[in-house]
Scaffold this motif. Structure first.
Motif, PDB file in Angstrom:
ATOM      1  N   PRO A 129      -4.940   0.928 -12.302  1.00  0.00           N
ATOM      2  CA  PRO A 129      -5.571   0.512 -10.923  1.00  0.00           C
ATOM      3  C   PRO A 129      -6.068   1.666 -10.271  1.00  0.00           C
ATOM      4  CG  PRO A 129      -3.128   0.800 -10.953  1.00  0.00           C
ATOM      5  CD  PRO A 129      -3.423   0.993 -12.165  1.00  0.00           C
ATOM      6  N   ARG A 130      -7.244   1.061  -9.540  1.00  0.00           N
ATOM      7  CA  ARG A 130      -8.197   2.079  -8.801  1.00  0.00           C
ATOM      8  C   ARG A 130      -8.380   1.555  -7.681  1.00  0.00           C
ATOM      9  NH1 ARG A 130      -7.814   6.288 -11.731  1.00  0.00           N
ATOM     10  NH2 ARG A 130      -8.626   6.202 -14.042  1.00  0.00           N
ATOM     11  N   GLY A 131      -8.668   2.436  -6.447  1.00  0.00           N
ATOM     12  CA  GLY A 131      -9.056   1.933  -5.183  1.00  0.00           C
ATOM     13  C   GLY A 131      -7.706   2.016  -4.365  1.00  0.00           C
TER      14      GLY A 131
ATOM     15  N   ILE B 136      -4.457  -5.370  -5.086  1.00  0.00           N
ATOM     16  CA  ILE B 136      -5.284  -4.729  -6.149  1.00  0.00           C
ATOM     17  C   ILE B 136      -4.360  -4.594  -7.555  1.00  0.00           C
ATOM     18  CG2 ILE B 136      -5.816  -2.193  -7.230  1.00  0.00           C
ATOM     19  CD1 ILE B 136      -6.280  -1.376  -4.378  1.00  0.00           C
ATOM     20  N   LEU B 137      -3.244  -4.803  -7.721  1.00  0.00           N
ATOM     21  CA  LEU B 137      -2.563  -5.036  -8.856  1.00  0.00           C
ATOM     22  C   LEU B 137      -2.644  -6.533  -9.490  1.00  0.00           C
ATOM     23  CD1 LEU B 137       0.905  -2.964  -8.295  1.00  0.00           C
ATOM     24  CD2 LEU B 137      -1.004  -2.475  -9.915  1.00  0.00           C
ATOM     25  N   ARG B 138      -2.657  -7.467  -8.564  1.00  0.00           N
ATOM     26  CA  ARG B 138      -2.915  -8.895  -8.902  1.00  0.00           C
ATOM     27  C   ARG B 138      -4.263  -9.064  -9.316  1.00  0.00           C
ATOM     28  NH1 ARG B 138      -0.729  -9.732  -3.810  1.00  0.00           N
ATOM     29  NH2 ARG B 138      -2.636 -10.448  -2.997  1.00  0.00           N
ATOM     30  N   ASN B 139      -5.166  -8.211  -9.033  1.00  0.00           N
ATOM     31  CA  ASN B 139      -6.456  -8.535  -9.704  1.00  0.00           C
ATOM     32  C   ASN B 139      -6.898  -7.777 -10.576  1.00  0.00           C
ATOM     33  OD1 ASN B 139      -7.329 -10.803  -7.839  1.00  0.00           O
ATOM     34  ND2 ASN B 139      -6.505  -9.560  -6.199  1.00  0.00           N
TER      35      ASN B 139
ATOM     36  N   TYR C 111      -4.836   8.392  -4.778  1.00  0.00           N
ATOM     37  CA  TYR C 111      -4.005   9.568  -4.431  1.00  0.00           C
ATOM     38  C   TYR C 111      -2.685   9.570  -5.062  1.00  0.00           C
ATOM     39  CZ  TYR C 111      -7.947   9.336  -0.929  1.00  0.00           C
ATOM     40  OH  TYR C 111      -8.910   9.088  -0.333  1.00  0.00           O
ATOM     41  N   VAL C 112      -2.176   8.187  -5.319  1.00  0.00           N
ATOM     42  CA  VAL C 112      -0.889   8.154  -5.937  1.00  0.00           C
ATOM     43  C   VAL C 112      -0.721   7.112  -6.909  1.00  0.00           C
ATOM     44  CG1 VAL C 112       0.038   6.816  -3.984  1.00  0.00           C
ATOM     45  CG2 VAL C 112       1.681   8.257  -5.201  1.00  0.00           C
ATOM     46  N   SER C 113       0.025   7.373  -8.052  1.00  0.00           N
ATOM     47  CA  SER C 113      -0.290   6.364  -9.174  1.00  0.00           C
ATOM     48  C   SER C 113       0.863   5.174  -8.860  1.00  0.00           C
ATOM     49  CB  SER C 113       0.143   6.805 -10.415  1.00  0.00           C
ATOM     50  OG  SER C 113       1.446   7.353 -10.198  1.00  0.00           O
TER      51      SER C 113
END
Length: 141
Positions: free
Chosen positions: A89-91, A74-77, A96-98
């Motif tokens: 970031p989402r998903g 998720i972070l890479r994209n 639930y946790v940042s």
């Protein structure tokens, strides 16, 4: 993770060479300590792989690794090529946790510590908690 993740990330801020060397030395030394502890000093009964502690720890390690890998994906994209700026970031566990990537790695190492039941694996799990916990708090703020 320390070898694969850097190869998968897109161009970003360069990592100072000294930081890379320190991280590499830490990973090599920790790997040596964990391996030496497990191969030379840890004693397990014959049914250890069926013990609830081992099974729970292994599942914790596996779930933590899956969270870590998915969160890194998720972070890479987050940004499209050429985009800059901060994005939330989402998903996945980010709902639930940042610091889902940090949470996954912490869970991974506590699962490993539970499966191994050695003081060395617990020490590394605690170090991971303190280091990544402080990074997660900074990222959250």
């Amino acid at each position: 993770r320390s070898l694969i993740f850097p190869l998968l990330i897109r161009a970003g801020k360069p990592t100072p060479f000294f930081t890379f060397v320190l991280a590499l030395l830490f990973c090599v030394y920790n790997g040596y300590l964990q391996g030496r502890s497990l191969s030379n000093y840890a004693k397990y009964p014959s049914g250890w792989l069926k013990d609830p502690l081992f099974i729970t720890g292994f599942i914790g390690w596996l779930v933590g690794m899956a969270i870590n890998i998915h969160s890194d994906h998720i972070l890479r994209n987050l940004r499209k090529p050429g985009e800059t700026g901060y994005k939330i970031p989402r998903g996945g566990m980010f709902e639930y946790v940042s610091g889902a990537n940090f949470f996954g790695e912490i869970l991974e190492w506590f699962g490993f510590a539970l499966a191994c039941c050695t003081i060395e694996s617990l020490a590394f799990a605690l170090c991971t908690l303190f280091i990544l916990g402080s990074r997660a708090k900074q990222h959250h703020q």
